[in-house]
Motif scaffolding. Structure first.
Motif, PDB file in Angstrom:
ATOM      1  N   ILE A  26      41.748 -27.301  25.295  1.00 56.50           N
ATOM      2  CA  ILE A  26      42.677 -26.763  26.285  1.00 56.50           C
ATOM      3  C   ILE A  26      44.066 -26.662  25.676  1.00 56.50           C
ATOM      4  N   VAL A  27      44.639 -25.481  25.730  1.00 57.37           N
ATOM      5  CA  VAL A  27      45.935 -25.190  25.127  1.00 57.37           C
ATOM      6  C   VAL A  27      46.943 -24.876  26.223  1.00 57.37           C
ATOM      7  N   MET A  28      48.132 -25.447  26.107  1.00 57.97           N
ATOM      8  CA  MET A  28      49.243 -25.002  26.945  1.00 57.97           C
ATOM      9  C   MET A  28      49.931 -23.860  26.206  1.00 57.97           C
ATOM     10  N   PRO A  29      49.878 -22.634  26.753  1.00 62.39           N
ATOM     11  CA  PRO A  29      50.489 -21.508  26.056  1.00 62.39           C
ATOM     12  C   PRO A  29      51.992 -21.466  26.267  1.00 62.39           C
ATOM     13  N   PRO A  30      52.703 -20.686  25.475  1.00 62.88           N
ATOM     14  CA  PRO A  30      54.150 -20.568  25.643  1.00 62.88           C
ATOM     15  C   PRO A  30      54.497 -19.835  26.940  1.00 62.88           C
ATOM     16  N   MET A  31      55.403 -20.431  27.704  1.00 63.89           N
ATOM     17  CA  MET A  31      55.883 -19.828  28.955  1.00 63.89           C
ATOM     18  C   MET A  31      57.377 -20.060  29.066  1.00 63.89           C
ATOM     19  N   GLN A  32      58.137 -18.984  29.224  1.00 63.72           N
ATOM     20  CA  GLN A  32      59.590 -19.097  29.322  1.00 63.72           C
ATOM     21  C   GLN A  32      59.971 -19.980  30.507  1.00 63.72           C
ATOM     22  N   GLN A  33      60.934 -20.869  30.274  1.00 71.03           N
ATOM     23  CA  GLN A  33      61.407 -21.769  31.321  1.00 71.03           C
ATOM     24  C   GLN A  33      62.807 -21.424  31.825  1.00 71.03           C
TER      25      GLN A  33
END
Length: 323
Positions: free
Chosen positions: A19-26
């Protein structure tokens, strides 16, 4: 044991699960592109929630390449300490962390006084405005900016790198014939349009060595006639992967303001499957994947090797424990 919970290796980096947490703009960076305490707590919390790998949000390699006025960057040594705090916090939870490096090209919000640049003088839309077509010197400068940022990321404690060639940003703009109408060595056929990505991979490898995991995120469809398709992107990757890529993260869209025509459950998984059948490195699937059944099907049917869970993790940070 579920497939999602089995360990996996990317370029020598061992993950405890798939399971990968993908890049998401914060949208929490400072005006000067510094990361903040928000980022430290945000990423550490998701690492604690059970994911096997964290990929942090798009990080600009040049001041004119920031995607938003409040995103983060790594285009100076001064930016290193704040992102080093993110890396340390995530790794303290026993989870490896990768930095996504990007340049927005024509989809940038440059610092005041910076230029808006792109492969060709074709705007994304009226809001972003008309970019300047990049000179060969511009291309060389951006390639070296990726390499310098990669070196800084490793010095800041990151375990690997992801090159952002998706969602309509600069490397994607070069790859797509809809946004790249150049007639020099960086345009024309697929080999020419992928040349800058090849240059970036080589420069990054020279900067960090061969043992550091380097991945790439691609958009496998432009959803427009004459644009990129999964087959065309796979053909480009067949040339690019041997230069030093350890995994491919398959997304889609972003070249135009129009959204995908159908963004239903797992809508990008078929693209991942097409690409996985053509290349020899692991593939990460992403896109409206929300349930354990979806994850197990994707892995069990061989559509992808790892699964990225995006927005659900923002709402349920412990989701990695139950998938």
């Amino acid at each position: 044991m579920s497939l999602a919970s089995t360990p996996f290796t990317i370029g020598g980096l061992t993950l405890k699960n798939r399971i990968v947490m993908p890049p998401m703009q914060q949208y929490q960076g400072t005006a000067e592109a510094f990361a903040t305490d928000y980022h430290v707590h945000h990423y550490a919390r998701r690492a604690r929630g059970g994911v096997g790998l964290v990929i942090i949000e798009s990080t600009a390699v040049a001041p004119e390449g920031r995607l938003m006025a409040d995103d983060i960057g790594l285009f100076s040594d001064a930016h290193m300490a704040p992102v080093a705090a993110i890396a340390a916090a995530v790794k303290a939870e026993g989870v490896p962390i990768i930095m996504q490096l990007s340049h927005g090209g024509r989809k940038s919000r440059p610092h005041p006084g910076s230029r808006l640049i792109a492969p060709s003088a074709i705007p994304h839309d009226d809001d972003y405005g008309m970019p300047e077509a990049m000179s060969r010197d511009d291309i060389t400068r951006v390639v070296m900016a990726f390499a310098t940022a990669a070196r800084r990321a490793l010095a800041a404690g990151f375990d690997g790198l992801e090159l952002h060639a998706a969602h309509g940003y600069l490397l994607h703009q070069f790859l797509s014939p809809l946004s790249n109408t150049r007639t020099d060595a960086y345009g024309g056929d697929l080999e020419g349009r992928s040349r800058i990505i090849a240059d970036v991979i080589r420069a990054v490898r020279e900067a960090v060595g061969r043992d550091v995991p380097v991945t790439i995120r691609v958009s496998a469809s432009d959803y427009q006639p004459g644009g990129l398709t999964a087959d065309r992107v796979a053909a480009a990757l067949e040339r690019l992967v041997p230069l030093g890529l350890d995994a491919v993260h398959v997304s889609s869209g972003g070249l135009s303001p129009e959204p995908p025509p159908n963004a239903g459950p797992g809508y990008q998984v078929g693209f991942a499957r097409t690409i996985r059948e053509r290349i020899k490195v692991p593939v990460i699937a992403v896109g409206n994947i929300r349930t354990k059944a979806q994850v197990e099907d994707i892995l069990g049917e061989g559509h992808a090797d790892l699964v990225a869970i995006g927005r659900p993790l923002l709402v349920h940070p412990d989701l990695g424990r139950v998938l």
